[in-house]
Write a protein that holds these residues in place. Structure first.
Motif, PDB file in Angstrom:
ATOM      1  N   ILE A  25     -49.034 -59.175 -81.175  1.00  0.00           N
ATOM      2  CA  ILE A  25     -48.727 -60.575 -80.871  1.00  0.00           C
ATOM      3  C   ILE A  25     -47.805 -60.671 -79.667  1.00  0.00           C
ATOM      4  CG2 ILE A  25     -47.470 -62.605 -81.712  1.00  0.00           C
ATOM      5  CD1 ILE A  25     -48.533 -61.883 -84.530  1.00  0.00           C
ATOM      6  N   GLU A  26     -46.739 -59.891 -79.675  1.00  0.00           N
ATOM      7  CA  GLU A  26     -45.785 -59.917 -78.561  1.00  0.00           C
ATOM      8  C   GLU A  26     -46.438 -59.453 -77.261  1.00  0.00           C
ATOM      9  OE1 GLU A  26     -42.720 -60.947 -78.110  1.00  0.00           O
ATOM     10  OE2 GLU A  26     -42.285 -61.562 -80.176  1.00  0.00           O
ATOM     11  N   THR A  27     -47.322 -58.474 -77.362  1.00  0.00           N
ATOM     12  CA  THR A  27     -48.010 -57.986 -76.166  1.00  0.00           C
ATOM     13  C   THR A  27     -48.892 -59.072 -75.568  1.00  0.00           C
ATOM     14  OG1 THR A  27     -47.980 -55.702 -76.967  1.00  0.00           O
ATOM     15  CG2 THR A  27     -49.591 -56.238 -75.261  1.00  0.00           C
ATOM     16  N   ALA A  28     -49.644 -59.766 -76.415  1.00  0.00           N
ATOM     17  CA  ALA A  28     -50.492 -60.850 -75.937  1.00  0.00           C
ATOM     18  C   ALA A  28     -49.659 -61.937 -75.265  1.00  0.00           C
ATOM     19  CB  ALA A  28     -51.286 -61.433 -77.096  1.00  0.00           C
ATOM     20  N   GLN A  29     -48.549 -62.302 -75.859  1.00  0.00           N
ATOM     21  CA  GLN A  29     -47.701 -63.346 -75.293  1.00  0.00           C
ATOM     22  C   GLN A  29     -47.092 -62.909 -73.969  1.00  0.00           C
ATOM     23  OE1 GLN A  29     -45.143 -63.943 -78.684  1.00  0.00           O
ATOM     24  NE2 GLN A  29     -46.454 -65.539 -79.558  1.00  0.00           N
ATOM     25  N   THR A  30     -46.700 -61.658 -73.872  1.00  0.00           N
ATOM     26  CA  THR A  30     -46.124 -61.144 -72.629  1.00  0.00           C
ATOM     27  C   THR A  30     -47.158 -61.107 -71.512  1.00  0.00           C
ATOM     28  OG1 THR A  30     -44.498 -59.811 -73.826  1.00  0.00           O
ATOM     29  CG2 THR A  30     -44.975 -59.153 -71.569  1.00  0.00           C
ATOM     30  N   LEU A  31     -48.347 -60.593 -71.823  1.00  0.00           N
ATOM     31  CA  LEU A  31     -49.386 -60.491 -70.797  1.00  0.00           C
ATOM     32  C   LEU A  31     -49.868 -61.864 -70.346  1.00  0.00           C
ATOM     33  CD1 LEU A  31     -51.555 -57.468 -71.994  1.00  0.00           C
ATOM     34  CD2 LEU A  31     -49.405 -57.486 -70.735  1.00  0.00           C
ATOM     35  N   ALA A  32     -49.861 -62.838 -71.267  1.00  0.00           N
ATOM     36  CA  ALA A  32     -50.233 -64.203 -70.893  1.00  0.00           C
ATOM     37  C   ALA A  32     -49.279 -64.749 -69.839  1.00  0.00           C
ATOM     38  CB  ALA A  32     -50.233 -65.100 -72.125  1.00  0.00           C
ATOM     39  N   LEU A  33     -47.997 -64.479 -70.006  1.00  0.00           N
ATOM     40  CA  LEU A  33     -46.993 -64.946 -69.051  1.00  0.00           C
ATOM     41  C   LEU A  33     -47.112 -64.240 -67.706  1.00  0.00           C
ATOM     42  CD1 LEU A  33     -43.864 -65.173 -71.394  1.00  0.00           C
ATOM     43  CD2 LEU A  33     -45.152 -67.082 -70.405  1.00  0.00           C
ATOM     44  N   GLY A  35     -50.049 -63.636 -66.306  1.00  0.00           N
ATOM     45  CA  GLY A  35     -51.257 -64.106 -65.645  1.00  0.00           C
ATOM     46  C   GLY A  35     -52.542 -63.409 -66.005  1.00  0.00           C
ATOM     47  N   ALA A  36     -52.516 -62.501 -66.974  1.00  0.00           N
ATOM     48  CA  ALA A  36     -53.727 -61.745 -67.330  1.00  0.00           C
ATOM     49  C   ALA A  36     -54.752 -62.620 -68.049  1.00  0.00           C
ATOM     50  CB  ALA A  36     -53.367 -60.560 -68.210  1.00  0.00           C
ATOM     51  N   ARG A  37     -56.032 -62.270 -67.898  1.00  0.00           N
ATOM     52  CA  ARG A  37     -57.056 -62.736 -68.810  1.00  0.00           C
ATOM     53  C   ARG A  37     -56.970 -61.846 -70.044  1.00  0.00           C
ATOM     54  NH1 ARG A  37     -61.735 -61.157 -65.672  1.00  0.00           N
ATOM     55  NH2 ARG A  37     -60.189 -60.230 -64.295  1.00  0.00           N
ATOM     56  N   ILE A  38     -57.087 -62.447 -71.211  1.00  0.00           N
ATOM     57  CA  ILE A  38     -56.807 -61.708 -72.441  1.00  0.00           C
ATOM     58  C   ILE A  38     -57.909 -61.916 -73.466  1.00  0.00           C
ATOM     59  CG2 ILE A  38     -55.216 -61.406 -74.367  1.00  0.00           C
ATOM     60  CD1 ILE A  38     -53.009 -62.539 -72.578  1.00  0.00           C
ATOM     61  N   THR A  39     -58.359 -60.817 -74.059  1.00  0.00           N
ATOM     62  CA  THR A  39     -59.189 -60.878 -75.260  1.00  0.00           C
ATOM     63  C   THR A  39     -58.367 -60.327 -76.411  1.00  0.00           C
ATOM     64  OG1 THR A  39     -61.308 -60.660 -74.104  1.00  0.00           O
ATOM     65  CG2 THR A  39     -61.253 -60.023 -76.419  1.00  0.00           C
ATOM     66  N   ILE A  40     -58.215 -61.124 -77.454  1.00  0.00           N
ATOM     67  CA  ILE A  40     -57.457 -60.686 -78.629  1.00  0.00           C
ATOM     68  C   ILE A  40     -58.427 -60.449 -79.784  1.00  0.00           C
ATOM     69  CG2 ILE A  40     -55.278 -61.766 -78.000  1.00  0.00           C
ATOM     70  CD1 ILE A  40     -56.016 -64.137 -79.833  1.00  0.00           C
ATOM     71  N   THR A  41     -58.159 -59.403 -80.543  1.00  0.00           N
ATOM     72  CA  THR A  41     -59.018 -59.091 -81.684  1.00  0.00           C
ATOM     73  C   THR A  41     -58.198 -58.518 -82.823  1.00  0.00           C
ATOM     74  OG1 THR A  41     -61.074 -58.010 -82.363  1.00  0.00           O
ATOM     75  CG2 THR A  41     -59.590 -56.732 -80.960  1.00  0.00           C
ATOM     76  N   GLY A  42     -58.708 -58.691 -84.018  1.00  0.00           N
ATOM     77  CA  GLY A  42     -58.075 -58.178 -85.223  1.00  0.00           C
ATOM     78  C   GLY A  42     -58.967 -58.503 -86.407  1.00  0.00           C
ATOM     79  N   ARG A  43     -58.529 -58.143 -87.600  1.00  0.00           N
ATOM     80  CA  ARG A  43     -59.350 -58.364 -88.792  1.00  0.00           C
ATOM     81  C   ARG A  43     -58.987 -59.638 -89.541  1.00  0.00           C
ATOM     82  NH1 ARG A  43     -59.443 -52.645 -91.920  1.00  0.00           N
ATOM     83  NH2 ARG A  43     -57.198 -52.742 -91.531  1.00  0.00           N
TER      84      ARG A  43
END
Length: 266
Positions: A25-33, A35-43
């Motif tokens: 979660i923290e990684t996704a939030q950091t990378l969003a800030l 400017g990255a395009r992000i694909t998130i996945t989980g179960r």
């Protein structure tokens, strides 16, 4: 707080596995800030939807992709990579954050426990990475960051299966890095100790149960054993992952960066 530019990763499409865990979660939030395009996945679909809603408050909808997937299933690994690329283009960044913890003494281990640990923490991650890596080879670029652990660098009491799975991740990281760098692709790992997440708290609860102590006692003893006197935060791990994805880390290859508060130095 972030030390990074909001355009540092504007050229990246990063696939983040285990995005419903504390570090994911923290990684996704950091990378969003950044400017990255992000694909998130989980179960966990509900947690994914919650994270997606949070991310859309800080990034455009056309730069975010979400897909529920079980990485232990080959069909889900194929579907994930194909869907991510159809939505946001070539995946040139991969953060392997999916995994589980759990400790038992050697005499308590059974085959199914060991198989599950190795499958979740190593084999399924390896097989997904292989699919993404083949795409990276076609383009001659990419960055891969694996979430390992201090337990992948040294053994600890009651941690045999988990430690074995993380040693596998570290060894794989180093060997793959040697192959990949000649093709323009960097592979590294981060090795946190105890991080203040639900997974770590569950681990300390389990340790307390085995030792006949309380969670509070185990937390206090753990913090006393760390020179910095505290657990790491998920944000600190996320920032280290983010750094390894940037151009500032171009000659960091095959490393296992420790985030230990000084508890492991070598």
């Amino acid at each position: 707080m972030t030390i990074f530019s909001n355009k540092a990763l504007v050229h990246k499409h990063v696939l983040i596995t285990g995005a419903t865990g504390g570090i994911g979660i923290e990684t996704a939030q950091t990378l969003a800030l950044m400017g990255a395009r992000i694909t998130i996945t989980g179960r966990n679909k509900e947690k994914l939807k919650k994270l997606k809603g949070e991310l859309l408050q800080q990034m455009p909808v056309d730069r975010l992709c979400m897909l529920e997937a079980d990485l232990t299933k080959e069909e889900d690994r194929i579907r994930l990579v194909e869907y991510a690329e159809s939505e946001l283009g070539f995946v040139n960044g991969l953060v392997n954050s999916a995994g589980v913890s759990g400790g038992k003494l050697v005499e308590e281990l059974d085959e199914s426990f060991i198989e599950e640990m190795m499958n979740l923490n190593f084999m399924s991650t390896f097989l997904l990475t292989q699919k993404v890596y083949r795409k990276m080879l076609e383009h001659g670029e990419g960055d891969i960051v694996n979430l390992a652990s201090l337990s992948g660098l040294r053994g600890t009491y009651g941690n045999t299966a988990y430690s074995a799975s993380k040693f596998a991740v570290v060894g794989w990281t180093q060997s793959m890095a040697v192959e990949a760098i000649a093709r323009g692709i960097r592979v590294n790992a981060v090795c946190p100790g105890y991080v203040d997440t639900e997974m770590a708290r569950n681990s300390l609860h389990g340790k307390a149960q085995r030792n006949g102590t309380s969670f509070e006692e185990e937390l206090e003893n753990t913090e006393k054993g760390i020179p910095s006197g505290r657990l790491s935060t998920a944000s600190e791990v996320a920032h280290t992952i983010a750094f390894l994805l940037t151009n500032a880390a171009q000659n960091i290859v095959g490393e296992s960066l420790k985030i230990s508060g000084g508890s492991v130095m070598r």
